[in-house]
Design a protein around this motif. Sequence first.
Motif, short mmCIF file in Angstrom:
data_model
loop_
_atom_site.label_atom_id
_atom_site.label_comp_id
_atom_site.label_asym_id
_atom_site.label_seq_id
_atom_site.Cartn_x
_atom_site.Cartn_y
_atom_site.Cartn_z
N PRO A 43 0.84 -1.20 0.00
CA PRO A 43 0.00 0.00 0.00
C PRO A 43 0.87 1.25 0.00
O PRO A 43 1.84 1.33 0.75
CB PRO A 43 -0.80 -0.10 1.30
N SER A 44 0.56 2.17 -0.87
CA SER A 44 1.37 3.37 -0.96
C SER A 44 0.98 4.34 0.16
O SER A 44 -0.18 4.47 0.52
CB SER A 44 1.18 4.04 -2.32
N VAL A 45 1.98 4.99 0.69
CA VAL A 45 1.77 5.95 1.76
C VAL A 45 2.18 7.30 1.21
O VAL A 45 3.29 7.47 0.72
CB VAL A 45 2.61 5.59 3.00
N SER A 46 1.28 8.25 1.30
CA SER A 46 1.59 9.57 0.77
C SER A 46 2.49 10.34 1.73
O SER A 46 2.58 10.01 2.91
CB SER A 46 0.31 10.36 0.51
N SER A 47 3.14 11.34 1.23
CA SER A 47 4.04 12.12 2.07
C SER A 47 3.26 12.91 3.12
O SER A 47 3.80 13.23 4.18
CB SER A 47 4.87 13.07 1.21
N GLY A 48 2.01 13.21 2.85
CA GLY A 48 1.19 13.92 3.84
C GLY A 48 0.96 13.08 5.08
O GLY A 48 0.95 13.58 6.21
N VAL A 49 0.76 11.77 4.88
CA VAL A 49 0.55 10.88 6.02
C VAL A 49 1.83 10.77 6.85
O VAL A 49 1.80 10.80 8.08
CB VAL A 49 0.09 9.49 5.54
N ALA A 51 4.20 13.01 7.07
CA ALA A 51 4.39 14.29 7.77
C ALA A 51 3.46 14.38 8.98
O ALA A 51 3.88 14.86 10.04
CB ALA A 51 4.13 15.44 6.81
N ALA A 52 2.23 13.90 8.84
CA ALA A 52 1.28 13.95 9.96
C ALA A 52 1.75 13.07 11.11
O ALA A 52 1.64 13.46 12.29
CB ALA A 52 -0.11 13.52 9.49
N VAL A 53 2.29 11.91 10.80
CA VAL A 53 2.79 11.02 11.85
C VAL A 53 3.99 11.64 12.55
O VAL A 53 4.10 11.59 13.79
CB VAL A 53 3.14 9.64 11.25
N ILE A 54 4.88 12.27 11.79
CA ILE A 54 6.05 12.90 12.40
C ILE A 54 5.64 14.07 13.28
O ILE A 54 6.12 14.21 14.41
CB ILE A 54 7.04 13.34 11.31
N VAL A 59 4.63 16.35 18.73
CA VAL A 59 3.69 16.94 19.69
C VAL A 59 3.60 16.09 20.95
O VAL A 59 3.62 16.61 22.08
CB VAL A 59 2.31 17.13 19.04
N VAL A 60 3.54 14.77 20.78
CA VAL A 60 3.44 13.88 21.95
C VAL A 60 4.71 13.98 22.79
O VAL A 60 4.65 14.05 24.03
CB VAL A 60 3.18 12.43 21.49
N ILE A 61 5.87 14.02 22.16
CA ILE A 61 7.12 14.13 22.90
C ILE A 61 7.20 15.48 23.63
O ILE A 61 7.65 15.56 24.77
CB ILE A 61 8.32 13.93 21.97
N ALA A 62 6.73 16.55 22.97
CA ALA A 62 6.73 17.86 23.62
C ALA A 62 5.81 17.88 24.84
O ALA A 62 6.15 18.46 25.88
CB ALA A 62 6.32 18.94 22.62
N LEU A 63 4.65 17.22 24.73
CA LEU A 63 3.73 17.17 25.87
C LEU A 63 4.34 16.37 27.02
O LEU A 63 4.22 16.76 28.20
CB LEU A 63 2.40 16.56 25.45
N LEU A 64 5.01 15.26 26.71
CA LEU A 64 5.65 14.49 27.77
C LEU A 64 6.77 15.26 28.43
O LEU A 64 6.94 15.21 29.66
CB LEU A 64 6.18 13.16 27.20
#
Length: 94
Positions: A43-49, A51-54, A59-64
Amino acid sequence: MFLRPQLPDTHTPNLPTTAPHGHAPVCGCQPSAPLATSQRSLPSVSSGVVAAVIVGGVVVIALLAAVAVTAVSVAVAALVLRSLLSSRSGIHHR
């Protein structure tokens, strides 16, 4: 498991016992048409996906990190208040 390729059933071709030109074939095989294989692409993964995961990970690391800094600052404030209150009341802890 899920993405293990399935090869099509191939039948062994009938090989002639003698070559048409009177000499034995070098490899013992006959050229045949290429087999029609079904190629499954991942399955192809777009660059937008990606970028969203990164961005989500950042954000999660900053909150922690913010929670950790807040916990340390609250602990330091509690120690300072405890020290101030104990010095005012004249009670010395050993």
